[in-house]
Each structure stands twice: as structure tokens, then as C-alpha cells.
Motif scaffolding. Structure first.
Motif, PDB file in Angstrom:
ATOM      1  N   LEU A 169       5.597   1.378 -17.546  1.00  0.00           N
ATOM      2  CA  LEU A 169       4.808   2.421 -18.197  1.00  0.00           C
ATOM      3  C   LEU A 169       4.284   3.443 -17.186  1.00  0.00           C
ATOM      4  O   LEU A 169       3.410   4.234 -17.498  1.00  0.00           O
ATOM      5  N   GLN A 170       4.835   3.401 -15.967  1.00  0.00           N
ATOM      6  CA  GLN A 170       4.540   4.367 -14.896  1.00  0.00           C
ATOM      7  C   GLN A 170       3.104   4.293 -14.406  1.00  0.00           C
ATOM      8  O   GLN A 170       2.482   5.294 -14.047  1.00  0.00           O
ATOM      9  N   VAL A 171       2.589   3.055 -14.389  1.00  0.00           N
ATOM     10  CA  VAL A 171       1.288   2.772 -13.791  1.00  0.00           C
ATOM     11  C   VAL A 171       1.522   1.703 -12.744  1.00  0.00           C
ATOM     12  O   VAL A 171       2.121   0.660 -13.029  1.00  0.00           O
ATOM     13  N   TYR A 172       1.062   1.921 -11.509  1.00  0.00           N
ATOM     14  CA  TYR A 172       1.335   0.955 -10.454  1.00  0.00           C
ATOM     15  C   TYR A 172       0.511  -0.311 -10.652  1.00  0.00           C
ATOM     16  O   TYR A 172      -0.669  -0.262 -11.006  1.00  0.00           O
ATOM     17  N   SER A 213       6.654   5.773 -10.237  1.00  0.00           N
ATOM     18  CA  SER A 213       8.033   5.552 -10.700  1.00  0.00           C
ATOM     19  C   SER A 213       8.830   4.897  -9.592  1.00  0.00           C
ATOM     20  O   SER A 213       8.399   4.824  -8.436  1.00  0.00           O
ATOM     21  N   MET A 214      10.051   4.430  -9.923  1.00  0.00           N
ATOM     22  CA  MET A 214      10.940   3.783  -8.965  1.00  0.00           C
ATOM     23  C   MET A 214      11.932   4.763  -8.345  1.00  0.00           C
ATOM     24  O   MET A 214      12.865   4.347  -7.651  1.00  0.00           O
ATOM     25  N   ASP A 215      11.744   6.054  -8.580  1.00  0.00           N
ATOM     26  CA  ASP A 215      12.760   7.028  -8.168  1.00  0.00           C
ATOM     27  C   ASP A 215      13.095   6.957  -6.683  1.00  0.00           C
ATOM     28  O   ASP A 215      14.231   7.162  -6.283  1.00  0.00           O
ATOM     29  N   VAL A 236      -3.420  -1.463 -11.203  1.00  0.00           N
ATOM     30  CA  VAL A 236      -3.830  -2.497 -12.144  1.00  0.00           C
ATOM     31  C   VAL A 236      -3.517  -3.830 -11.478  1.00  0.00           C
ATOM     32  O   VAL A 236      -2.374  -4.075 -11.080  1.00  0.00           O
ATOM     33  N   LEU A 237      -4.510  -4.677 -11.300  1.00  0.00           N
ATOM     34  CA  LEU A 237      -4.312  -5.976 -10.665  1.00  0.00           C
ATOM     35  C   LEU A 237      -4.016  -7.030 -11.721  1.00  0.00           C
ATOM     36  O   LEU A 237      -4.760  -7.154 -12.709  1.00  0.00           O
ATOM     37  N   THR A 240       0.814  -1.211   0.000  1.00  0.00           N
ATOM     38  CA  THR A 240       0.000   0.000   0.000  1.00  0.00           C
ATOM     39  C   THR A 240       0.847   1.260   0.000  1.00  0.00           C
ATOM     40  O   THR A 240       0.423   2.285  -0.515  1.00  0.00           O
ATOM     41  N   SER A 241       2.083   1.188   0.567  1.00  0.00           N
ATOM     42  CA  SER A 241       2.921   2.385   0.591  1.00  0.00           C
ATOM     43  C   SER A 241       3.412   2.758  -0.797  1.00  0.00           C
ATOM     44  O   SER A 241       3.857   3.866  -1.030  1.00  0.00           O
ATOM     45  N   ASP A 242       3.362   1.796  -1.743  1.00  0.00           N
ATOM     46  CA  ASP A 242       3.826   2.062  -3.097  1.00  0.00           C
ATOM     47  C   ASP A 242       2.738   2.696  -3.961  1.00  0.00           C
ATOM     48  O   ASP A 242       3.018   3.213  -5.037  1.00  0.00           O
ATOM     49  N   ARG A 243       1.520   2.634  -3.534  1.00  0.00           N
ATOM     50  CA  ARG A 243       0.420   3.092  -4.378  1.00  0.00           C
ATOM     51  C   ARG A 243       0.399   4.611  -4.490  1.00  0.00           C
ATOM     52  O   ARG A 243       0.573   5.325  -3.516  1.00  0.00           O
ATOM     53  N   SER A 244       0.158   5.100  -5.681  1.00  0.00           N
ATOM     54  CA  SER A 244      -0.115   6.517  -5.865  1.00  0.00           C
ATOM     55  C   SER A 244      -1.467   6.713  -6.525  1.00  0.00           C
ATOM     56  O   SER A 244      -1.928   7.824  -6.678  1.00  0.00           O
TER      57      SER A 244
END
Length: 536
Positions: free
Chosen positions: A33-36, A204-206, A13-14, A5-9
Motif C-alpha cells: 500500500l506504499q507505506v514503509y 515503493s520498490m522501484d 509502521v512497526l 534505515t536506507s529504505d525509509r522515506s
């Protein structure tokens, strides 16, 4: 089910995992493609999906037949949630079977590249050629599309290679758009995410490195950690994360099983005693492993022995630390996602078939327990390398050749002996020297490490046979060496490297001339699938 959940912005997409060898790769392509995206088990209920509030659903492939007695199924209510759904391979078939279509066993299977012919009207394949190459891996196929679907492409073997119901936003393909060998798969994913689903690029993974450092600090607290350090990029990235997070609370333990490549034990010790502010212990277990492996031929038995002894060596070190007043609670590992899915040990609850065991996934011996720290367990190799660069690791670590935990034992077909180890070490050193030089030439020409013509992984294999040769006007009866060199970005699919003849010739000439006991060199030109990258 694991939710990061901390990664979600935004709404994720499941990816419903039906046991695919490419399940996590799909989630990773979406993240590219910068979609979580999150991977969830295929038996998730429609109510559970609704609670996660996803933006879209992707159905993965899988090894089963949809009509098999124990085949994974899907809650049909998921198709009634009003969400866009995209299915690949098994996902294509389970969509058809669930919604009233038919799936049949094909007389001829399709494995590897196939030529696809598409119809002009296709939202999923918009902006892609009418004829293109896709990657297939199937024996079953959809023989009748469900009501409301139109067939949008075909191959010479598969009449319904893709289908879609644009009204309900249901799309599916028998081929795998997520793998690099499907030429325009990326465009299809973009069409689905941005044109069909209307999503935005918002992940993103930044900041992954700092999140992982914070996670390790929170998990460990004031306790101590042992790191299973091999010197490869995976465990090295974990070492760098641990060094930044907890410093000398971490003890890096290097188990030398005597099965490493030429010069590696010395290199590992030099790097990790000078570049990391952590404790380092070099365990010389060469003789113990040699005795245990003596006469063992079966590759899975080799892996079991090596994995079991791996834990015993760690337990011995932990006991010593405890006697010194430094008890260890956590074991850190460089486990990455291909390790997990190839072992069939799906953390998401999927049903992947086991391809091979991995030494860092075999259960602890009786009486041994550590809490695990596995910060890379949902990353692929190229993502790990990107993280390593962000952490400031030197290039010779970040781009080090992938190497299996059991080492040269599984690149020697048959029993392991000192003679065979010496032959393979010397031959492998030549292979790596020549192909390192080849990759540097490609890099100078293209400016890209993974540009056209570069090789992703390369090594030598020693089979358990001998063949006749002629050297110096004398008949020889000696061993062959098999060269394996592949192009890949994620270890999930790979194609054999089309090396220049002069490079192949130089490798062959050097091995035969410089390695006693070898009189022949062969080149493996099989892709993955149907083969694996390693031989065992």
C-alpha cells in the motif's frame, strides 16, 4: 532488531512479531500500500519504540496462548505512546489481556474461512459488507472486551471477532486481514493506514534492484563470493544481482544432488553458462547423496542429511578455489522470508514454532565459515519475481515452479530409491506439462498470470503405499500418485486449486498410462493452514 534505515522515506509502521506465520506478510501488505513497514521483535520496549518514531503499530498473530507460562508479552507502555495500534489474532488477544479484558479457551476452534457479521459502526471495517468471509486460525478467543472498547463483529463461533476503541485509536481482529482469503482485508488495512492514521503513500520498490546491487558491492569489496545456485527464481535473482554488482568475483556453484525434476540439471547448466557473466561450477554429487539417503525415512532426517552435505559440497569447492589462489569469503544464498519463518529462525528475534528445516538455514559444519549475503531475506516469492523481471531475467526463470532445496526426497514419502525417483520424475513431468498448458490457457483468456483459474504451484507426491487396481484385465498392486495444486501469492497461505474436471482427468489418465508402476491418482484438496503446501 534490524532497521533498514536506507529504505525509509517517512516514519514506519512497526509490526511487532509475536511468532506469527504471517508476521512478515503483514509488513509486506503495508508496503504493498506504499507505506514503509518494519518487522521488530515483540519484546521491544516502549522506549525503543519511541526512538524509532513510528507512525503506527501492528501486533501480529502467534502460535501461543496468552496465558501460557512462556507466552510472548508486550510492554504495556506501548499503549501509552499515543500511537494507533492494530492487532490481529494473538495481537487481538494480547491487546485485550493487557488492557483489562479477558481471553478464554474456546470449546470449538476456527481454522480457515468463516462468515463474519459486522456492526454498522466500525472505522476499521468501513466500506466493507455487513456479512463477509474472513480467515481464522485460533482456539483461544477474547471473551470480554476491555473497558472503552466496542465489539464490532462476530462469527458463529467467535462472539468478539473484532473490537475497537476509536478514542485511543486501538483496533483488533481475531481474524487475519493480511491474508488474501479475507475478502476485504485490504480495505481494512487501507482504512487503518489512511483514514485512521492519516498516512500518505510514499514508499515503493522501484529502486530496490539498484539499492541491492549497491549493497552487494559495498559488502563484498574486492573479495570473492560463492552463490548457492539451484536454478530456481530465488537463487537466479541473487545471481542476476551479483552479476550486475561484482561480475566474475562470483562463482555460481550448482550442487546436483540427483533429486531434481526431469531435465532440470541440463536446463540449469545451459541457462547459467550462457546468460550470466559469472563463473559456473557443476558439482555432480548424485552418488554421494544416494548413499547418504539410503534407507532414510524420516523427513527431518532427510533434510538434515541433505543440508549437511550441501555445506560439505560447498566447502570442498571453496577449498579448491583457495588452492587455485581464489579464496572465498562470502556465501550468497537465495533465502527468502518464508524459509526463515518456517524454520523458526527469526532474524527479528521472534518466537515462531518450527514447521520444517530448510537446507540453507542449517548451521555450517564444524570448521566451516562464510559471511552470508542474503539480499532477498525479507522478500516474499511474488516480490522476488517482480525483482527478477526488473533485472531482465527471462520469463521461464522468473515464473519457474517453486521447488524445495531437498528436492524430490521430500516429495517421496518414505525411503528414497532409484525406482521411486524415476516414477516421481515421470509423473511430476506430466503434472507440470498439463498445468503449464492450463495456466497458459487462463493467461490467454484473462491476460493475468495470477488471474482466476490459474494455479500457483503444482507437483506430484509419491506416498509409501501400494493399492489394488485393474489394468488390461489383470489385477495390479502398484503405487498411487498424489496431485498437489494450490493457489497462493505469497506461500504463507494457500487454497487448493479448483481445477476443471477435464484437466484432472487428463492428468490422471496420462500418469496411469505413461508411468510404469502407478495405478491410481488422488487429488489433495486441503488448504494451508491447516496443511502445508509440501507434504513433508
Amino acid at each position: 532488531m534490524t532497521q533498514h534505515t536506507s529504505d525509509r522515506s517517512a516514519a514506519p509502521v512497526l509490526v511487532l512479531d509475536f511468532g506469527a506465520q504471517y508476521g512478515q506478510l503483514i509488513a509486506r501488505r503495508v508496503r504493498d500500500l506504499q507505506v514503509y513497514s518494519e518487522l521488530v521483535p515483540c519484546d521491544i520496549s516502549a522506549d525503543e519504540v519511541r526512538e524509532l518514531n513510528p507512525a503506527a503499530i501492528i501486533l501480529s498473530g502467534g502460535p501461543a496462548s496468552v496465558y501460557a507460562e512462556d507466552a510472548p508479552s508486550i510492554d504495556a507502555g506501548i499503549f501509552e505512546l499515543g500511537l494507533p495500534v492494530l492487532g490481529f489474532c494473538y495481537g487481538h488477544q494480547i491487546m485485550a489481556a493487557t488492557l483489562g479484558g479477558e481471553v478464554s479457551h474456546s470449546d470449538v476452534g476456527e481454522y480457515g474461512p468463516a462468515t463474519l457479521t459486522r456492526e454498522r459502526d466500525s472505522a476499521l471495517m468501513n466500506a466493507t459488507p455487513l456479512e463477509q468471509t474472513v480467515w481464522m486460525s485460533h482456539r483461544d478467543a477474547v471473551s470480554q472486551a476491555p473497558e472503552g472498547f466496542m465489539v464490532t463483529s462476530s462469527t458463529s463461533v467467535c462472539p468478539i471477532a473484532s473490537m475497537e476503541d476509536p478514542t485511543r485509536r486501538f483496533f483488533s481482529t481475531q481474524f487475519h486481514p493480511e491474508v488474501a482469503h479475507t475478502e476485504h482485508g485490504g480495505q481494512m488495512l487501507e482504512n487503518f493506514l489512511f483514514e485512521i492514521c492519516g498516512l500518505e503513500k510514499n514508499w515503493s520498490m522501484d529502486d530496490v534492484a539498484e539499492r541491492k546491487v549497491a549493497d552487494i558491492r559495498k559488502q563484498v569489496g574486492e573479495d570473492r563470493v560463492i552463490l548457492a545456485l539451484s536454478g530456481g527464481v530465488d537463487s537466479s535473482v541473487v545471481a542476476a544481482l551479483g552479476a550486475r554488482a561484482i561480475g566474475r568475483q562470483m562463482t555460481c556453484v550448482f550442487i546436483n544432488h540427483g533429486l531434481l525434476r526431469k531435465g532440470e540439471p541440463e536446463q540449469v547448466e545451459e541457462v547459467f553458462t550462457t546468460q550470466f557473466d559469472v563463473d559456473f561450477i557443476h558439482v555432480h554429487a548424485e552418488d554421494r547423496y544416494a548413499a547418504l539417503l539410503d534407507g532414510v525415512v524420516d523427513p527431518e532426517e532427510k533434510r538434515r542429511i541433505i543440508g549437511t552435505q550441501f555445506w560439505k559440497e560447498f566447502f570442498a569447492v571453496a577449498t579448491e578455489l583457495e588452492h587455485d589462489g581464489r579464496p572465498v569469503r562470502f556465501l550468497a544464498q537465495g533465502t527468502i522470508y518464508p524459509d526463515i519463518i518456517e524454520s523458526g529462525a527469526r532474524k527479528t528475534g521472534g518466537k515462531a514454532s518450527t514447521i520444517k528445516s530448510h537446507h540453507n538455514l542449517i548451521p555450517f559444519p564444524e570448521g566451516v565459515h562464510f559471511d552470508l549475503i542474503e539480499p532477498l531475506d525479507h522478500f516474499f516469492k511474488d516480490e522476488v519475481r517482480a525483482l527478477g523481471r526488473e533485472l531482465g531475467l527471462p520469463e521461464h526463470i522468473v515464473y519457474r515452479q517453486p521447488f524445495p532445496g531437498p528436492g524430490l526426497a521430500i516429495r517421496i514419502i518414505g525411503a528414497v530409491s532409484p525406482e521411486k525417483l524415476e516414477i516421481l520424475r515421470e509423473a511430476d513431468a506430466i503434472v507440470r506439462e498439463e498445468l503449464d498448458a492450463h495456466n497458459k490457457r487462463v493467461f490467454r483468456q484473462t491476460g493475468e498470470r495470477s488471474g482466476a483459474g490459474s494455479v500457483w504451484q503444482y507437483f506430484a507426491v509419491l506416498p509409501d503405499i501400494k493399492s489394488v487396481g485393474v489394468m488390461g484385465d489383470e489385477r495390479t498392486y502398484a503405487r498411487p500418485i498424489i496431485l498437489r495444486a494450490v493457489e497462493s501469492s505469497d506461500a504463507m497461505t494457500a487454497d487448493w486449486a479448483k481445477l476443471p474436471y477435464e484437466v484432472l482427468g487428463r492428468i490422471s489418465s496420462r500418469i496411469v498410462a505413461e508411468v510404469p508402476g502407478v495405478n491410481r491418482v488422488a487429488y489433495d484438496i486441503t488448504s494451508k493452514p491447516p496443511a502445508t503446501i509440501e507434504w513433508e
